[in-house]
Design a protein around this motif. Structure first.
Motif, PDB file in Angstrom:
ATOM      1  N   MET A 103      -3.416   0.756   6.089  1.00 35.36           N
ATOM      2  CA  MET A 103      -2.741   1.593   4.926  1.00 35.36           C
ATOM      3  C   MET A 103      -2.205   0.771   3.845  1.00 35.36           C
ATOM      4  SD  MET A 103      -1.282   3.935   8.106  1.00 35.36           S
ATOM      5  CE  MET A 103      -1.320   2.511   9.219  1.00 35.36           C
ATOM      6  N   VAL A 104      -2.627   0.848   2.771  1.00 39.84           N
ATOM      7  CA  VAL A 104      -2.034  -0.226   1.643  1.00 39.84           C
ATOM      8  C   VAL A 104      -1.811   0.828   0.417  1.00 39.84           C
ATOM      9  CG1 VAL A 104      -2.859  -2.198   0.307  1.00 39.84           C
ATOM     10  CG2 VAL A 104      -3.480  -1.945   2.461  1.00 39.84           C
ATOM     11  N   GLN A 105      -0.968   0.602  -0.169  1.00 37.97           N
ATOM     12  CA  GLN A 105      -0.683   1.166  -1.446  1.00 37.97           C
ATOM     13  C   GLN A 105      -1.387   0.803  -2.500  1.00 37.97           C
ATOM     14  OE1 GLN A 105       3.396   1.425  -3.120  1.00 37.97           O
ATOM     15  NE2 GLN A 105       4.087   1.085  -1.018  1.00 37.97           N
ATOM     16  N   ASP A 106      -2.086   1.943  -3.252  1.00 39.90           N
ATOM     17  CA  ASP A 106      -3.103   1.646  -4.544  1.00 39.90           C
ATOM     18  C   ASP A 106      -2.779   0.577  -5.216  1.00 39.90           C
ATOM     19  OD1 ASP A 106      -4.829   3.593  -3.632  1.00 39.90           O
ATOM     20  OD2 ASP A 106      -4.178   4.973  -5.089  1.00 39.90           O
ATOM     21  N   LYS A 107      -1.392   0.198  -5.540  1.00 38.66           N
ATOM     22  CA  LYS A 107      -0.938  -0.684  -6.524  1.00 38.66           C
ATOM     23  C   LYS A 107      -0.955  -2.151  -5.903  1.00 38.66           C
ATOM     24  CE  LYS A 107       3.988  -0.496  -5.311  1.00 38.66           C
ATOM     25  NZ  LYS A 107       5.244  -0.268  -6.042  1.00 38.66           N
ATOM     26  N   PHE A 108      -1.126  -2.241  -4.528  1.00 44.16           N
ATOM     27  CA  PHE A 108      -1.373  -3.489  -3.808  1.00 44.16           C
ATOM     28  C   PHE A 108      -3.037  -3.837  -3.987  1.00 44.16           C
ATOM     29  CE2 PHE A 108       2.991  -2.577  -2.445  1.00 44.16           C
ATOM     30  CZ  PHE A 108       3.683  -3.936  -2.886  1.00 44.16           C
ATOM     31  N   LYS A 109      -3.655  -2.612  -3.614  1.00 51.63           N
ATOM     32  CA  LYS A 109      -5.153  -2.904  -3.670  1.00 51.63           C
ATOM     33  C   LYS A 109      -5.610  -3.400  -5.069  1.00 51.63           C
ATOM     34  CE  LYS A 109      -6.463   0.612  -0.371  1.00 51.63           C
ATOM     35  NZ  LYS A 109      -6.872   2.152   0.024  1.00 51.63           N
ATOM     36  N   ASP A 110      -5.047  -2.878  -5.914  1.00 53.03           N
ATOM     37  CA  ASP A 110      -5.370  -3.345  -7.430  1.00 53.03           C
ATOM     38  C   ASP A 110      -5.051  -4.834  -7.466  1.00 53.03           C
ATOM     39  OD1 ASP A 110      -6.255  -0.815  -7.950  1.00 53.03           O
ATOM     40  OD2 ASP A 110      -4.492  -0.309  -8.900  1.00 53.03           O
TER      41      ASP A 110
END
Length: 114
Positions: A103-110
């Motif tokens: 589970m990773v927030q989108d802002k961190f995936k980016d």
């Protein structure tokens, strides 16, 4: 993105050397983090556990999906492998945990992608 967690057993009597190893990592953090970049490792965390008078180290990492194990090519790698050989019990098969959910927030995936 590849997420890994592996459990290693520490050899009996090597707890103080592990203390030294962890201190070395903290004191060399700038070089350690620079080395992670070359290895395509975004995050690496070492956890330590003592259970029933046995100590373990757990390595957790988030890596580029194409990150590969590399030969030691820096003083940091060489020192790490010296400590690893001295402290890790090779009679204990390392346990690779299976990531059931990441589970990773989108802002961190980016951030990781860039």
């Amino acid at each position: 993105m590849k997420v890994e967690l592996t459990k290693f057993r520490i050899k009996p009597g090597k707890s103080e050397v592990v203390d030294e190893w962890i201190t070395y990592i903290h004191e060399s953090m700038d070089s350690v983090v620079a080395n992670l970049k070359g290895d395509k490792i975004y995050i690496e965390t070492i956890f330590r556990e003592a259970f029933n008078d046995v100590e373990y180290l757990y390595w957790y990492s988030i890596q580029d999906k194409e990150a590969a194990e590399s030969e030691p090519n820096s003083p940091i790698d060489e020192k790490h492998l010296e400590y690893f050989d001295e402290c890790i019990d090779k009679t204990f098969r390392p346990e690779d945990m299976v990531a059931a959910a990441v589970m990773v927030q989108d802002k961190f995936k980016d951030c990781i992608k860039n």
